[in-house]
Design a protein around this motif. Structure first.
Motif, PDB file in Angstrom:
ATOM      1  N   THR A   1      66.839  76.037  81.172  1.00 15.72           N
ATOM      2  CA  THR A   1      67.031  77.298  80.449  1.00 15.72           C
ATOM      3  C   THR A   1      67.544  78.381  81.390  1.00 15.72           C
ATOM      4  O   THR A   1      67.502  78.231  82.613  1.00 15.72           O
ATOM      5  CB  THR A   1      65.714  77.759  79.788  1.00 15.72           C
ATOM      6  OG1 THR A   1      64.768  78.061  80.813  1.00 15.72           O
ATOM      7  CG2 THR A   1      65.159  76.694  78.859  1.00 15.72           C
ATOM      8  N   GLN A   2      68.011  79.487  80.818  1.00 19.95           N
ATOM      9  CA  GLN A   2      68.568  80.577  81.617  1.00 19.95           C
ATOM     10  C   GLN A   2      67.567  81.178  82.586  1.00 19.95           C
ATOM     11  O   GLN A   2      67.939  81.661  83.643  1.00 19.95           O
ATOM     12  CB  GLN A   2      69.113  81.677  80.706  1.00 19.95           C
ATOM     13  CG  GLN A   2      70.404  81.302  80.032  1.00 19.95           C
ATOM     14  CD  GLN A   2      70.940  82.445  79.187  1.00 19.95           C
ATOM     15  OE1 GLN A   2      70.181  83.227  78.626  1.00 19.95           O
ATOM     16  NE2 GLN A   2      72.255  82.524  79.098  1.00 19.95           N
ATOM     17  N   ASP A   3      66.272  81.124  82.236  1.00 17.50           N
ATOM     18  CA  ASP A   3      65.257  81.709  83.123  1.00 17.50           C
ATOM     19  C   ASP A   3      64.792  80.727  84.196  1.00 17.50           C
ATOM     20  O   ASP A   3      63.896  81.026  84.981  1.00 17.50           O
ATOM     21  CB  ASP A   3      64.069  82.247  82.331  1.00 17.50           C
ATOM     22  CG  ASP A   3      63.283  81.160  81.621  1.00 17.50           C
ATOM     23  OD1 ASP A   3      63.709  79.996  81.634  1.00 17.50           O
ATOM     24  OD2 ASP A   3      62.227  81.481  81.041  1.00 17.50           O
TER      25      ASP A   3
END
Length: 149
Positions: free
Chosen positions: A88-90
């Motif tokens: 994921t982006q995080d």
């Protein structure tokens, strides 16, 4: 010097951890309708000696190899579940695993431990305090946390 009743706190550590959460699903029935309830549960936290980059590498390895208890419990020797791992982006990993008719999800992330406090317990109540509580009711609870203004 620390007394038996003073909390032990530690802040400002640079210890990195890999956290593994599993989607624990339960099925309930309400008014004749079957409800599938999902809840993330922290199942493991592994300390990583090293930098944030090393912790991310350990998290990737966990995402690609961790076998949730739901599948491990029913696996036969040599079984390998289907696995789709998403970054994921995080920086967390979301993983979907399938084996025969079972499906489960895990989330693997890195975190830096920034605070820890040991549990403390109040001393046992005296007979006088127990009687006072029975007659007068419980003492007022602590105020809820609120941000400092």
């Amino acid at each position: 010097m620390t007394t038996d009743h003073a909390p032990t706190e530690h802040t400002g550590t640079d210890q990195w951890y890999v956290l593994i959460e599993e989607d624990t699903r339960t099925t309930r029935s309400a008014d004749g309708v079957e409800l599938k309830l999902h809840r993330w549960t922290l199942v493991a936290s592994h300390a990583v000696t090293g930098t944030e980059a090393q912790a991310r590498a350990v998290a990737e390895d966990a995402a690609l190899h961790h076998l949730p208890a739901t599948l491990a419990r029913h696996a036969r020797p040599g079984d390998t579940p289907a696995r789709q791992a998403y970054l994921t982006q995080d920086g967390a990993w979301l993983v979907q695993l399938k084996q025969r008719h079972r499906e489960c999800h895990i989330r693997v992330s890195t975190a830096r431990l920034v605070h820890t406090r040991e549990e403390t317990q109040a001393p046992p109540k005296t007979l006088k305090e127990k009687l006072r509580h029975a007659l007068e009711g419980p003492a007022p609870s602590e105020a809820a946390w609120a941000p400092k203004t």
